[in-house]
Design an enzyme around this catalytic site. Structure first.
Site, PDB file in Angstrom:
ATOM      1  N   GLU A 256      20.311  -7.567  36.794  1.00 32.89           N
ATOM      2  CA  GLU A 256      21.591  -7.713  36.085  1.00 32.89           C
ATOM      3  C   GLU A 256      21.221  -8.218  34.702  1.00 32.89           C
ATOM      4  O   GLU A 256      20.864  -9.386  34.531  1.00 32.89           O
ATOM      5  CB  GLU A 256      22.478  -8.757  36.777  1.00 32.89           C
ATOM      6  CG  GLU A 256      22.882  -8.410  38.184  1.00 32.89           C
ATOM      7  CD  GLU A 256      23.872  -7.260  38.261  1.00 32.89           C
ATOM      8  OE1 GLU A 256      24.343  -6.792  37.207  1.00 32.89           O
ATOM      9  OE2 GLU A 256      24.157  -6.831  39.386  1.00 32.89           O
ATOM     10  N   GLU A 387      23.787  -8.421  21.444  1.00 29.23           N
ATOM     11  CA  GLU A 387      24.693  -9.348  22.112  1.00 29.23           C
ATOM     12  C   GLU A 387      24.655 -10.689  21.350  1.00 29.23           C
ATOM     13  O   GLU A 387      23.583 -11.267  21.184  1.00 29.23           O
ATOM     14  CB  GLU A 387      24.151  -9.518  23.531  1.00 29.23           C
ATOM     15  CG  GLU A 387      25.060 -10.132  24.516  1.00 29.23           C
ATOM     16  CD  GLU A 387      24.434 -10.122  25.928  1.00 29.23           C
ATOM     17  OE1 GLU A 387      23.189 -10.070  26.065  1.00 29.23           O
ATOM     18  OE2 GLU A 387      25.207 -10.184  26.894  1.00 29.23           O
TER      19      GLU A 387
END
Ligand code: ADP
Length: 484
Positions: A256, A387
């Site tokens: 993830e 990000e």
């Protein structure tokens, strides 16, 4: 020190093979409260040898654990869930102290974390195989599902409890022992979960939690042939390293990884709902979640209106130490995180973005940062491709549906995406066109234990939570029954 109802939940030792222990060389790492800079305590600085010990213990515990019925394992997990909920206040205090998120968010995470244990306690009882139509008259085809074996998990600091239970829940329910390495910045939440797991009756060796040298521990977890599966949540960069390290022993791997979530507001959206969703998605945990909106695309016709309303809503956020009443945004996890947000803002401003609010370190000092909104952001700016992982909402402008889909998909990541529209045709088209593992339509909050969490592209492999989350911890066996 923390004012806990049960001070025994705060452990400064690791949990290996059912014993609380120090590093072999007694070395430690400091754990610091990001809101105050205060040292909360220390945890052991362990390495290869201690990791081997935990893996050997898991291997020794495996036969008895897999032999238990699913119902017996479920009963232990259910007790663990109940203990987490009963101790939620203390667990939340520990989390806020080491991670910084507001107490209400920390409490929310504890119930979210417990929900994975509860969910997989139930799912474990429903693992089922198949019998298939045989092409041979004298043989039958049976398919069973078995626990994969010893598992290892490496987890991040932004969800210090839930990222652990989302892996440990399905592993244990499936019949696999698991060794966990939490992030060095937030180890106390993980160790407190281990205290409660021990109390719930987990047999020794089935769950070990160890802290220390992440590279050495990670290398042992990924290269030790006893470990059959590694599950990692963290950055794409570290995910790539772990994937490489798993290659020689062909380990099953769940990843993830990072995201770069687009949040699209179309002209036909309910603007107030979109603002509410943007606040929830962008500023939760001070923008430090991998599903946080990173790029806000707003259609031309409502751009100024949305920007104005967003600024009004953001100005109501209260920055402060997460233990104080009414605080909605804590500090960032560390100085490095603040520097990244500053870089993204400076880069955007130098290329023509307009500062609508915030933009600076907060007067509270430490790693507190002002909630920030930037308008007139374009694709040439750093924030479009990376990000931010902080409280910065960059507003991009777009004209057409095709244009915004192309911009939203122009990233190596594909974790979450969000959009607001009330046109049913557009809702289906856009939901299908977005390259991401998860899509929030007219909502900024999507995570729960029932839904499959995970990404596409370089955001990862596998799904966690949900009915699909168990598969990562199971292997299929085909039995050909002859002599019939
Ligand atoms: P983040 O940006 O969330 O800090 P990281 O990927 O750096 O993401 O960290 C996530 C987890 O990975 C943490 O537990 C960290 O200690 C661990 N980690 C970092 N580098 C390595 C590595 N080389 N090998 C194994 N684990 C690592």
């Amino acid at each position: 020190m923390l004012n806990l109802k049960d001070p025994s939940l705060l452990r400064q030792q690791c949990f290996i093979d059912g014993e609380w222990c120090d590093a072999n060389d007694a070395s430690t790492i400091d754990v610091v409260n990001p809101a105050t800079g205060e040292r909360l305590g220390t945890v052991p600085h362990m390495g290869k040898a201690e990791t081997q010990r935990a893996i050997d213990a898991a291997n020794a515990a495996w036969p008895a654990w897999r032999k238990k019925t699913a119902k017996e394992r479920s009963a232990i997990l259910r007790t663990w869930n109940d203990l987490m909920l009963a101790n939620a206040d203390d667990l939340a205090l520990i989390m806020t102290a080491e991670q910084g998120k507001p107490l209400a968010e920390a409490k929310g995470e504890i119930s979210y974390a417990a929900s994975f244990i509860e969910w997989f306690a139930e799912e474990g009882k429903r693992v089922a195989g198949d019998t298939l139509q045989s092409p041979w008259p004298d043989r039958r085809i049976v398919v069973t599902k078995e626990p994969i074996g010893v598992c290892a998990a490496i987890t991040p600091w932004n969800f210090p409890a839930a990222m652990i239970t989302r892996k440990v829940g399905p592993a244990l329910a499936a019949g696999c022992p698991i060794v966990v390495k939490p992030a060095e910045l937030t180890p106390f939440s993980a160790l407190a979960l281990a205290v409660l797991g021990e109390r719930a009756g987990l047999p020794k060796g089935v769950l070990s939690v160890l802290t220390g040298d992440s590279k050495a521990i990670g290398l042992e977890m990924t290269s030790n042939p006893i470990v059959r599966k590694v599950s990692f949540t963290g950055s794409t960069q570290v995910g790539r390293i772990l994937m490489q390290q798993c290659a020689p022993t062909i380990k099953k791997l769940s990843l993830e990884l990072g995201g770069n979530a687009p949040f699209i507001v179309f002209d036909d959206a309910d603007v107030d709902a979109a603002v509410e969703g943007a606040i929830a998605s962008k500023y939760r945990n001070a923008g430090q979640t991998c599903v946080c909106a990173n790029r806000l695309y707003v259609q031309d016709g409502i751009y100024e209106k949305f920007a104005e309303k967003l600024v009004a809503a953001v100005s109501k956020l209260k920055v402060g130490n997460g233990v104080e009443a009414g605080v909605t945004q804590g500090p960032l996890i560390e100085e490095k995180a603040v520097v990244k947000v500053e870089q993204h803002i400076a880069d955007a401003l130098s290329k023509g973005a307009r500062l609508m609010m915030g933009g600076k370190r907060h007067e509270l000092g430490h790693s507190f940062f002002q909630p920030t909104v930037l308008a007139d952001v374009t694709t040439s700016m750093q924030v479009a491709g990376e990000e931010t992982f902080g409280p910065l909402a960059p507003l991009f402008r777009f004209k057409t549906e095709d244009e915004v889909i192309a911009m939203a998909n122009d990233t190596e990541f594909g974790l979450a995406a969000y959009f607001y529209s009330r046109d049913i045709g557009r809702v289906w088209r856009v939901a299908e066109a977005l390259e991401s593992g998860m899509v929030g339509v007219n909502t900024g909050l999507i995570s729960n234990e029932v839904a499959p969490f995970g990404g596409v592209k370089q955001s990862g492999l596998g799904r966690e939570g949900s009915v699909y989350g168990m598969d990562d911890y199971l292997v299929i066996k085909y039995i050909c029954m002859g002599g019939v």
